[in-house]
Enzyme design. Structure first.
Site, PDB file in Angstrom:
ATOM      1  N   THR A 212       0.857  -1.188   0.000  1.00 35.04           N
ATOM      2  CA  THR A 212       0.000   0.000   0.000  1.00 35.04           C
ATOM      3  C   THR A 212       0.896   1.241   0.000  1.00 35.04           C
ATOM      4  O   THR A 212       1.958   1.258   0.627  1.00 35.04           O
ATOM      5  CB  THR A 212      -0.944   0.003   1.213  1.00 35.04           C
ATOM      6  N   GLY A 244      -5.013   1.050   6.680  1.00 35.39           N
ATOM      7  CA  GLY A 244      -4.329  -0.163   6.208  1.00 35.39           C
ATOM      8  C   GLY A 244      -5.099  -1.417   6.618  1.00 35.39           C
ATOM      9  O   GLY A 244      -5.128  -2.406   5.883  1.00 35.39           O
ATOM     10  N   ASP A 245      -5.732  -1.375   7.773  1.00 38.06           N
ATOM     11  CA  ASP A 245      -6.509  -2.541   8.227  1.00 38.06           C
ATOM     12  C   ASP A 245      -7.770  -2.703   7.377  1.00 38.06           C
ATOM     13  O   ASP A 245      -8.170  -3.834   7.068  1.00 38.06           O
ATOM     14  CB  ASP A 245      -6.903  -2.371   9.699  1.00 38.06           C
ATOM     15  N   GLY A 280     -10.843   7.596  13.938  1.00 38.30           N
ATOM     16  CA  GLY A 280     -10.753   6.276  14.566  1.00 38.30           C
ATOM     17  C   GLY A 280     -10.466   5.189  13.552  1.00 38.30           C
ATOM     18  O   GLY A 280     -10.495   5.399  12.343  1.00 38.30           O
TER      19      GLY A 280
HETATM   20  O1  RIB Z   1      -3.715  -0.125  12.518  1.00 37.15           O
HETATM   21  C1  RIB Z   1      -4.336   0.632  13.510  1.00 37.15           C
HETATM   22  C2  RIB Z   1      -4.378  -0.132  14.786  1.00 37.15           C
HETATM   23  O2  RIB Z   1      -3.038  -0.351  15.214  1.00 37.15           O
HETATM   24  C3  RIB Z   1      -5.049   0.577  15.933  1.00 37.15           C
HETATM   25  O3  RIB Z   1      -6.422   0.312  16.018  1.00 37.15           O
HETATM   26  C4  RIB Z   1      -4.248   0.115  17.136  1.00 37.15           C
HETATM   27  O4  RIB Z   1      -4.989  -0.636  18.039  1.00 37.15           O
HETATM   28  C5  RIB Z   1      -3.058  -0.663  16.589  1.00 37.15           C
HETATM   29  O5  RIB Z   1      -3.263  -2.015  16.677  1.00 37.15           O
END
Ligand code: RIB
Length: 286
Positions: A212, A244-245, A280
């Site tokens: 990414t 990224g998640d 968030g």
């Molecule tokens: O990628 C973001 C996450 O990284 C956050 O939510 C935090 O908890 C860490 O794990």
């Protein structure tokens, strides 16, 4: 009920402070407030996959503290299968300390807590895709890799945060997902772009690799050639935490539906761009 995506990973409570700019070493800054929110790379990825419409199970651990109760309830509320989310006695829930500046950039420090005790008590299950990352112990990651191999599931590994050097099981990833910092750290290379991606694939042996690039889109090496995923322009970046998640979660969901990795990464890139427009690590509730 069948499971499309099984995420083996971290669950954190995020303590988020908004600051005008990130502090330098030795510097003290004042901020007006902090907020508690839901996080953990694994849990964020699981929620993003579920939001994309597939059936998701979360394997992880929280503590028996208030934070553990809040995080477990949030995952239930997001529609995840949490039968393998363990509540451990006498252990604190993982906590992330996050600073977000006025441009939406962040710094994150994680106290692992219950995430250090994740194991895989998963019984008879045949997910289409298994996802894991590096906020849980290497042994748990290896169990996830073994489960994928045993059941024939596709394995997505997110090398975040980046380990000192790539462990041997990264070779089973299809794809290995990294950002540019993680790619540079894993290869100890100062190359960029497609060269860096190729170097990473060589170094890890991963079957495919996705890198990414933030606001510049993404690069995908599908094992044959490198494809550029174009950027998606957003009006205002509020907070890059968890983008990224979102990418990894949506990528996994699309792979579970049978998309090829390039198409899956394109969809993931669009959703990750949207994820920087809210505050968030998780999307606001509908
Ligand atoms: O990628 C973001 C996450 O990284 C956050 O939510 C935090 O908890 C860490 O794990």
């Amino acid at each position: 009920m069948g499971i499309d995506v099984l995420v083996v990973g971290s669950v954190n409570e995020d303590i988020v402070v908004s600051v005008e700019r990130l502090p330098g070493p030795g510097e003290t800054l004042l901020a007006s407030e902090f907020a508690l929110s839901c996080g953990g790379k694994g849990a964020n990825q699981a929620v993003a996959a579920a939001r994309d419409g597939v059936r998701v199970a979360m394997v992880g651990s929280v503590g028996d503290d208030d934070a553990g109760g809040r995080q477990g309830a949030a995952l239930d509320g997001a529609g995840l299968d949490t039968r393998w989310l363990r509540r451990l006695t006498g252990v604190p829930t993982g906590t992330a300390f996050i600073q977000v500046d006025s441009r939406g950039e962040n710094t994150i420090v994680v106290v692992q807590g219950a995430n250090a005790h994740v194991t895989l008590p998963v019984g008879d299950v045949e997910p289409r895709v298994v996802v894991t990352q590096n906020e849980i112990p290497p042994a748990a990651q290896q169990e996830a890799v073994a489960l994928a191999a045993r059941t024939g599931a596709r394995l997505v590994i997110n090398a975040a945060p980046a380990p000192e050097s790539p462990p041997p099981w990264y070779g089973a990833a299809d794809p290995l997902v990294v950002n540019e910092h993680e790619a540079a750290q894993l290869t100890t290379s100062d190359e960029t772009g497609a060269e860096l991606l190729r170097r990473l694939r060589e170094r890890t042996g991963a079957r495919s690799v996705v890198m990414t690039l933030g606001e510049r889109g993404a690069l995908v090496d599908d094992g044959t050639e490198v494809h550029a995923i174009p950027p998606v322009v957003v009006e205002q970046v509020v907070d890059a935490t968890g983008a990224g998640d979102t990418f990894v979660g949506v990528l996994a969901a699309r792979l579970a539906r049978g998309d090829a990795v390039v198409a899956a990464a394109s969809a993931a890139n669009r959703c990750a761009a949207k994820a920087v427009t809210w505050s968030g690590a998780r999307p606001p509730a509908d």
